[in-house]
Design an enzyme around this catalytic site. Structure first.
Site, mmCIF file in Angstrom:
data_model
loop_
_atom_site.group_PDB
_atom_site.id
_atom_site.type_symbol
_atom_site.label_atom_id
_atom_site.label_comp_id
_atom_site.label_asym_id
_atom_site.label_seq_id
_atom_site.Cartn_x
_atom_site.Cartn_y
_atom_site.Cartn_z
ATOM 1 N N CYS B 104 42.797 44.177 33.164
ATOM 2 C CA CYS B 104 41.975 43.019 33.547
ATOM 3 C C CYS B 104 40.531 43.419 33.812
ATOM 4 O O CYS B 104 39.675 42.558 34.029
ATOM 5 C CB CYS B 104 42.515 42.371 34.811
ATOM 6 S SG CYS B 104 44.028 41.470 34.523
ATOM 7 N N ILE B 105 40.268 44.705 33.897
ATOM 8 C CA ILE B 105 38.938 45.149 34.346
ATOM 9 C C ILE B 105 38.187 45.848 33.212
ATOM 10 O O ILE B 105 38.706 46.721 32.574
ATOM 11 C CB ILE B 105 39.069 46.119 35.544
ATOM 12 C CG1 ILE B 105 39.711 45.402 36.708
ATOM 13 C CG2 ILE B 105 37.714 46.671 35.944
ATOM 14 C CD1 ILE B 105 38.881 44.275 37.278
#
Lengths: 158, 105
Positions: B104-105
């Site tokens: 997600c990052i």
């Protein structure tokens, strides 16, 4: 259904809370939007402003009282040091996922092209000055200006 | 997704449109994939990102996070977005012949 749905082009994310678990979701969503090539802006209001105040941004805490998600009786959450303990646990887990600390995250998101704004009403209420904010803040704007800038965006309130 | 043809070969794609078989990847195919994404020329900085992503994928089985990418590849966040304006993680992985990143990052 997904066949006809238009891809999201732009998001405006409001961060209204100042706890660690209140700030991170909005930042992760803003960063994730930019990673996908989606235009993004962040609007910090009320205690959410702590995330962009120089002196406070790197000392946000997890709320251990009034937070049913902690699965902890309120009286335990109120023990001195409990919030600091929960915060240090969460920071460790966050670091493991390669999610940066708040200050570094704000810089990264801003470098990614996300605009960062502070809410004027809150700035006036707390008697804050431009100088109190980190350098990534693009401006202190009113609700009206926020809506103007959010034209065509999905607005996400956190 | 429907396969693409390149240099007289049929290249299978996965559901996201990324290469189904990493073995199909080559520098020339990377240039073609970049051109499809509107990147006319792959500069040495593009290659630094692409090669770093491929190295990390070989080792970890997933593409690096943006944070790791900017800390270790020598290309900073602003430059990364300038190189891949349509979204660095997804687009760079595609050009590098890797599946869409899971993180997600």
């Amino acid at each position: 259904m997904t066949q006809t749905a238009e891809p999201i082009q732009k998001v405006s994310i409001i961060v209204s809370r100042g706890s660690l678990e209140g700030v991170y979701p909005g930042l992760i969503m803003a960063n994730g939007a930019r990673m996908e090539g989606i235009e993004a802006s962040l609007f910090f209001t009320f205690f959410g402003l702590d995330a962009i105040i120089k002196k406070r941004m790197n000392s946000l805490k997890v709320a251990t009282v009034g937070n049913p998600g902690m699965h902890m009786p309120t009286i335990l959450g109120a023990i001195p040091g409990m919030s600091a303990f929960a915060t240090s646990m969460m920071k460790k887990e966050i670091e493991k996922l390669d999610i940066p600390p708040i200050g570094e995250f704000i810089t990264m998101i801003h470098d990614a092209g996300c605009e960062i704004y502070a809410c004027k009403a809150t700035v006036d209420m707390f008697h804050l000055k431009k100088d109190d904010f980190c350098e990534e803040v693009d401006g202190v704007i009113s609700v009206g200006q926020f809506y103007e800038k959010a034209a065509g965006a999905q607005i996400i309130f956190t | 997704m429907a396969p693409m043809s390149f240099a007289g070969k049929t290249i299978e794609l996965d559901a996201d449109g990324n290469l189904a078989n990493r073995g199909d990847w080559s520098d020339d195919l990377a240039r073609e994939l970049a051109a499809q994404d509107g990147i006319a020329e792959l500069t040495p900085q593009h290659w630094a990102v692409i090669n770093f992503m491929r190295t990390v994928f070989e080792k970890d089985g997933d593409a690096p996070s943006i944070r790791r990418l900017t800390k270790e590849s020598g290309v900073d966040t602003k430059m990364l977005y300038a190189l891949f304006p349509k979204g660095p993680a997804k687009r760079a992985a595609k050009i590098a012949g890797l599946p869409k990143p899971k993180g997600c990052i």
